[in-house]
Each structure stands twice: as structure tokens, then as C-alpha cells.
Design an enzyme around this catalytic site. Structure first.
Site, PDB file in Angstrom:
ATOM      1  N   LYS A   1       0.861  -1.182   0.000  1.00  0.00           N
ATOM      2  CA  LYS A   1       0.000   0.000   0.000  1.00  0.00           C
ATOM      3  C   LYS A   1       0.893   1.228   0.000  1.00  0.00           C
ATOM      4  O   LYS A   1       1.144   1.859   1.036  1.00  0.00           O
ATOM      5  CB  LYS A   1      -0.926  -0.010   1.222  1.00  0.00           C
ATOM      6  CG  LYS A   1      -2.190   0.823   1.015  1.00  0.00           C
ATOM      7  CD  LYS A   1      -3.070   0.232  -0.049  1.00  0.00           C
ATOM      8  CE  LYS A   1      -4.350   1.028  -0.253  1.00  0.00           C
ATOM      9  NZ  LYS A   1      -5.144   0.530  -1.372  1.00  0.00           N
TER      10      LYS A   1
ATOM     11  N   SER B   1      -8.916  -1.105  -4.904  1.00  0.00           N
ATOM     12  CA  SER B   1      -9.127  -0.706  -3.509  1.00  0.00           C
ATOM     13  C   SER B   1     -10.621  -0.531  -3.237  1.00  0.00           C
ATOM     14  O   SER B   1     -11.373  -1.484  -3.285  1.00  0.00           O
ATOM     15  CB  SER B   1      -8.321   0.560  -3.193  1.00  0.00           C
ATOM     16  OG  SER B   1      -7.945   0.567  -1.836  1.00  0.00           O
TER      17      SER B   1
END
Length: 630
Positions: free
Chosen positions: A192, A393
Site C-alpha cells: 500500500k 481498492s
């Protein structure tokens, strides 16, 4: 005195007359603008001009008709499905003698969107109908479209160089240390990387490995697409030693393009217009270089999508997912869920297709949209997800509500992970002699304290909440995709995948576009796919916005080909793209630092698309340039 009074009366009379004339003109213009529609009857034999000025998007944003005031540049957005439908209908319509691709001001699109348009162009060429492409200089994405044309033209003063995906990214850790800003980052997922600019001065090994794989796969797909569409183009040689190729042509980039088979003709807009006129015909009384043209807007209006049959609802989740309300091109949690719930209540829908084209955003808004989708399931409607260019996401969070997930091989998806960022300024204040103090009754009194510092108790609570949110995300994916949470965690951790790999990892079910998803939704509803129609659950633009846009926005399509402005040369285009990338990066950094919600967002996914600078980002860029004295 009488002479003065008489003169005054004359002046007043002239003033009243002018006011009356202006009011009549205003209301006449208002009536014309509100009643104007592209003229279907104006379509005649000629060339369909597909002028892709700007970008190709899933859902265009609501344009600001006044944005052009003060010399500001307004980026036009073309709806993907409209462009594809225009090309598909032109393929079999005998009135269209030739299709013209005007890519002089094309700014690109995400890989999947551009690939879909390129495939539609290729079908027109395969039907035997001529397709002629023109640009002063082609970008990577623009060339994929042009490669599918019958003839590729380039301006002798321009040319094409291929950059490939990738580039540099801004990292702010050093600047934040100098300013004393402390970034409190709460995240799960070693891939991330959206928060790395605040905690590192360079790219982490994990992010580098993931981006290498992603960009490499996208570039391989691009090369394969170009080679398939234009086998004679020596793209590999041009990519391996572009400097040697250009220098070998004496610095003439356009000539090197011709020598290596990248283009068929070198000529300016006037010469290209004359070539099109040989096929489409020359209109009487028009300047040299003009040809009989069919406007794209008129053609789209004259060829609407089918409306007969049972209704399959299509809800679009496009752009950044944000809390609250948002206009088209942005997925507001309140706005999208309200449109869907209203459609379920008022429309006689037989199934639902969720079209996702989003890098994610607010985790709360993503869940709000997912819950609204589940209401369709509660009514017994089949739900099929169609991923567009990206569904990463928060975009993937929303997709977990579907029974079946379609995606393209170059769709960007995954990025299963969440994060949050809170800045604090205790060190910044200390640099100027400002301190903080106070009375606290509990460890959480005044927390999170952005002035005095966020204490360890608050840090642990917020990190624990992020970990719990990630666990919920993992479980949603596991239940939806029939995988174990351990397996989802392995392929999650915020890592981004392209559609081809995502299919292997069972994150998607099938390859296909929106039409394939609608057909599957019909089959799941036990309907004939050939007897259904898509009902898009979207907000219609207000009459005022249509009027203001028509009055202020202008219509360059009214100009003849010979009157259209030329595109930027290679250097101007490169400089414009670099400025846009910098402005976009600064804007992303500002939004990420100021965002108050838990984020399920793939920031690196946005960098793969065309650089688009918002108005507020452009102001920030102008301020930065002014501060450094440029």
C-alpha cells in the site's frame, strides 16, 4: 435648455432601445440554447470526424461552463460508450464513406478504455471502410488508436516518440522533516504505497517490485496490440534506440516515423484534408482542405442506444469514491446510493449491472455503495459487476457485492488494503517558539492533537481500527470470491494487479466489457440477451447547465477541418504533460494529507491514466512555480 432636454430624451430613448434589443437577443439565445439538439437530419454522406480532443472516460464530469474565462484551458471528456457506439454504427452505415480520427489534441485514457476504442476502430477497418488518422504527434495511447487505421498521417513538423509507462514520483519526507511536520500513518499492506511519500524519501523495494511487474505487463500488452494492428511498424527498433533512429534521420522525427513504418504519410492538416476529400467529397464554397464531414455529436445523437425490451439497470461508480454527495465523474456515497435506490424503487429492473471505474477512496462511502447494491440482491435481482479501466481498492470493495465479475485483460484492479494519514505540527510550532499545554482528564482528551502531538494511546487505537477495517475488507473478498482469508491476505496487502493476472488469482470471473456483463445479467434473470436494454441510473444535467455550457463552451465542431487549430508539437506536448503530472501529484498529496476519512484508495493506479489537473491543483502548481521563481 430645451435643446439639452431634447438631447437627453434622445439619449434615453437610444438607451431604452438598446436595452430592449439586448433583452430580445438574450431570450432568443436562451430559447435557442435550451431547445438545441444536434441535428439528426443534417447527417449526409461524408466523413465521420471522431475528434478526440481531451480524454476518454467512463463518465464525464459535469463541465464548468465558465472555466474557460481568464484564458484557462478546459479538458474535454468523451464518454467511452458513446465513442464505441459511434464507431460500431459507422461501420455498417453507407452514409459514412470514411472515418477520420483527429488525434491532434488527444490526451489519452486508461489502457482498458483506449483498448476498447482501438478494437472498435479495428473493426471499422476490417469491414473494408477506410479509416484515416491524423496528429501532429502521437502519444503512446494515441498511437494504439492510430495503428488500427488504414492510413496513419503525421505532421512534418511533429512526430512520435514512445515513452512507455512509468516515471518519477514526488516524495515529501525531507520537506516535512525540514518543516517539522509529523505524518502519522496507519496502514495495512506492505504494497500500500500511497502513503510512502510521507514516510520515505524513495520507493520501497516492495513498491518497486509491484510497479515493475504492473508497468511491465501493461507495456507488453501495448506492444502486442500495436504489433497486431500494424505488423509492418518496426516498433521494437524504435523503442530500443530512439536516439539513434532520430539522429540517423537527421533529427527529423516525422521522417524517422515514416522510415520505420510507424506512419504512412507525412503531411499537414491541409494535405490530410485534401486526401479525405478524395473519399468523402468536397463541399461547395469551402476553403481548400475541407471535406464533407459528419459531426461526432450529431452522429451519436442520431444513433442512440436501443431502448426496447426488459430493463437491465446499470449503476456507474466512476472516479474517486468520496463521502457525501458528488457530481458525475466522482462517486459520492450519498449520490450513487440514492440513484441506485431510486432506480430500484421506480424502474422495473430485471437485473443490475454495476459498472466500476474507480481507484477507490473513502472506505465508508465504498461500504455505503455496497450496501445499496445489496438492496438489489434483496429484491431478487441478479447483480453482475463490470470493471472498466480500473476497479481498485474501494472500487474492488464495491465489486464484492456482485454475483459475477467481468474485467478486461488490462483492467487495473486489486489493491486490497486501507490506510489513514493524520499530520501533526508540534515540531513545526516549536521551530517558531510556540508550545502547547493543557489539562487532560483521560488519555484521549484533545486527541488526536494536531498541535501538541498525537499520543501513543491514540496511535494504537487508530492503527487497531485500520487493521480491523482491513480484516473486514479481506473477509468481504473471501466470502465473495470463495477464497480463504489467508489466501486473500497473500494476494492483498495493497498490491495492484492487471486483469489478466487477477483472473488467474480468481479476483475476477471472466473477460469482457459492459455489453458482456449486461448479456450475462439478462441470462441470470432468465431473459433473452437480445431483447433487453440498458437503463443507466445517472443524474441528468440541468437545463441551466446545458444552456450555460452551450453559450460559454462554444462548439469547435462547427468549424471546417481546415479552420481547426493545429495540435501542439512534440516539445510542447511533452512540456504540457509534465506540468500536468506535477500539478496532479501536488493535488493528490494535498488531498491525501487533508483527507479525514479512512482510505481504501489506489493512488498509484491514478498515475497510469492521463494526467488531469483540477482547477484547485492548477492554482497550487501556479503558486509553486511562482515561489521558485519560474
Amino acid at each position: 435648455m430645451k435643446l439639452v432636454r431634447g438631447a437627453w430624451k434622445i439619449l434615453v430613448g437610444i438607451k431604452d432601445f438598446l436595452v430592449l434589443v439586448l433583452m430580445l437577443l438574450f431570450f432568443a439565445g436562451l430559447f435557442t440554447a435550451l431547445s438545441y439538439k444536434p441535428n439528426k437530419a443534417a447527417i449526409h454522406d461524408g466523413a465521420l470526424v471522431v475528434a478526440l480532443d481531451g480524454t476518454i472516460v467512463e463518465q464525464p464530469e459535469e463541465a464548468d461552463p465558465f472555466a474557460g474565462f481568464g484564458g484557462g484551458e478546459v479538458t474535454k471528456q468523451h464518454r467511452l460508450r458513446d465513442v464505441v457506439r459511434a464507431l460500431d454504427t459507422a461501420r455498417t452505415d453507407t452514409r459514412v464513406k470514411v472515418v477520420v480520427l483527429d488525434l491532434d489534441r488527444f490526451m489519452g485514457g486508461y489502457p482498458a478504455a483506449v483498448s476498447e476504442v482501438a478494437a472498435a476502430v479495428g473493426k471499422v477497418r476490417a469491414s473494408g471502410k477506410p479509416v484515416l488518422a491524423y496528429a501532429t504527434g502521437y502519444t503512446d495511447r494515441g498511437y494504439v488508436l492510430a495503428a488500427n487505421a488504414s492510413e496513419v498521417w503525421v505532421n512534418p513538423q511533429g512526430g512520435t516518440l514512445f515513452a512507455g509507462p512509468g516515471g518519477t514520483q514526488l516524495y515529501y519526507k525531507g520537506l516535512m522533516d525540514k518543516l517539522g511536520v509529523n505524518a502519522h500513518v496507519y496502514k495495512v499492506g506492505k504494497f500500500k504505497s500511497a502513503v510512502e511519500p510521507y514516510i520515505r524519501s524513495d520507493m520501497s523495494p516492495e513498491a518497486r517490485a509491484a510497479n515493475d511487474a504492473l508497468y511491465g505487463a501493461l507495456f507488453t500488452q501495448w506492444r502486442e496490440a500495436v504489433a497486431k494492428a500494424r505488423p509492418k511498424a518496426r516498433v521494437a527498433d524504435y523503442l530500443a534506440q530512439p536516439d539513434a533512429v532520430v539522429v540517423g534521420a537527421g533529427g527529423d522525427i516525422a521522417a524517422s516515423n515514416l522510415a520505420y513504418g510507424l506512419v504512412d504519410k507525412v503531411g499537414d492538416r491541409l494535405a490530410f484534408g485534401k486526401r479525405v476529400a478524395e473519399i468523402a467529397g468536397t463541399p461547395a464554397g469551402k476553403p481548400a482542405g475541407s471535406f464533407k464531414a459528419i459531426k461526432l455529436a450529431d452522429w451519436i445523437q442520431a444513433n442512440p442506444a436501443p431502448t426496447g425490451g426488459d430493463a437491465i439497470g446499470v449503476i456507474t461508480v466512476a472516479g474517486e469514491i468520496v463521502d457525501g454527495k458528488a457530481g458525475p465523474g466522482h462517486a459520492g456515497g450519498d449520490s450513487v446510493s440514492a440513484l441506485l435506490l431510486k432506480g430500484l424503487a421506480e424502474k422495473k429492473l430485471k437485473a443490475l449491472v454495476v459498472r466500476v471505474d474507480s481507484p477507490g477512496g473513502s472506505a465508508m462511502a465504498s461500504e455505503q455503495i455496497r450496501q445499496a447494491i445489496l438492496q438489489a440482491k434483496a429484491q431478487g435481482l441478479p447483480v453482475v459487476v463490470s470493471m472498466g479501466s480500473l476497479a481498485a481498492s474501494g472500487g474492488y470493495w464495491v465489486s464484492t457485492a456482485g454475483n459475477t465479475i467481468f474485467a478486461e485483460p488490462d483492467t487495473i484492479t486489486g489493491s486490497i488494503g486501507i490506510f489513514g494519514v493524520l499530520p501533526s505540527f508540534e515540531n513545526s510550532l516549536a521551530k517558531i517558539g510556540v508550545t502547547t499545554d493543557g489539562v487532560r482528564t483521560t488519555p484521549l482528551s484533545g486527541q488526536p492533537d494536531v498541535m501538541g502531538g498525537i499520543n501513543p494511546v491514540t496511535d494504537r487505537i487508530l492503527q487497531s481500527a485500520i487493521e480491523a477495517g482491513y480484516g473486514r475488507f479481506v473477509n468481504l473478498v473471501a466470502q465473495s470470491r470463495k477464497l480463504t482469508p489467508q489466501r486473500v491476505d497473500e494476494i492483498g496487502q495493497g498490491r495492484v494487479w492487471i486483469g489478466g493476472v487477477a483472473h488467474q488469482l480468481k479476483l475476477i470471473d471472466r473477460f469482457g466489457g459492459i455489453d458482456d456483463a449486461i448479456a450475462e445479467a439478462a441470462r441470470q434473470a432468465k431473459l433473452d440477451p437480445g431483447k433487453v436494454n440498458a437503463v443507466y441510473l445517472e443524474k441528468e444535467p440541468s437545463a441551466w447547465m446545458q444552456f450555460a455550457e452551450s453559450v460559454m463552451g462554444g462548439d469547435k465542431d462547427d468549424d471546417d477541418w481546415a479552420d481547426q487549430p493545429a495540435g501542439a508539437d512534440l516539445f510542447a506536448r511533452i512540456a504540457s504533460e509534465r506540468r500536468a503530472l506535477l500539478g496532479q501529484a501536488l493535488g493528490d498529496a494535498r488531498r491525501l494529507a487533508l483527507g479525514g476519512s479512512v482510505q481504501a484508495r489506489c493512488l498509484e493506479c491514478v498515475a497510469i491514466g492521463p494526467p488531469v489537473v483540477r482547477a484547485e491543483d492548477r492554482s497550487l502548481l501556479d503558486l509553486l512555480i511562482a515561489r521558485i521563481g519560474l
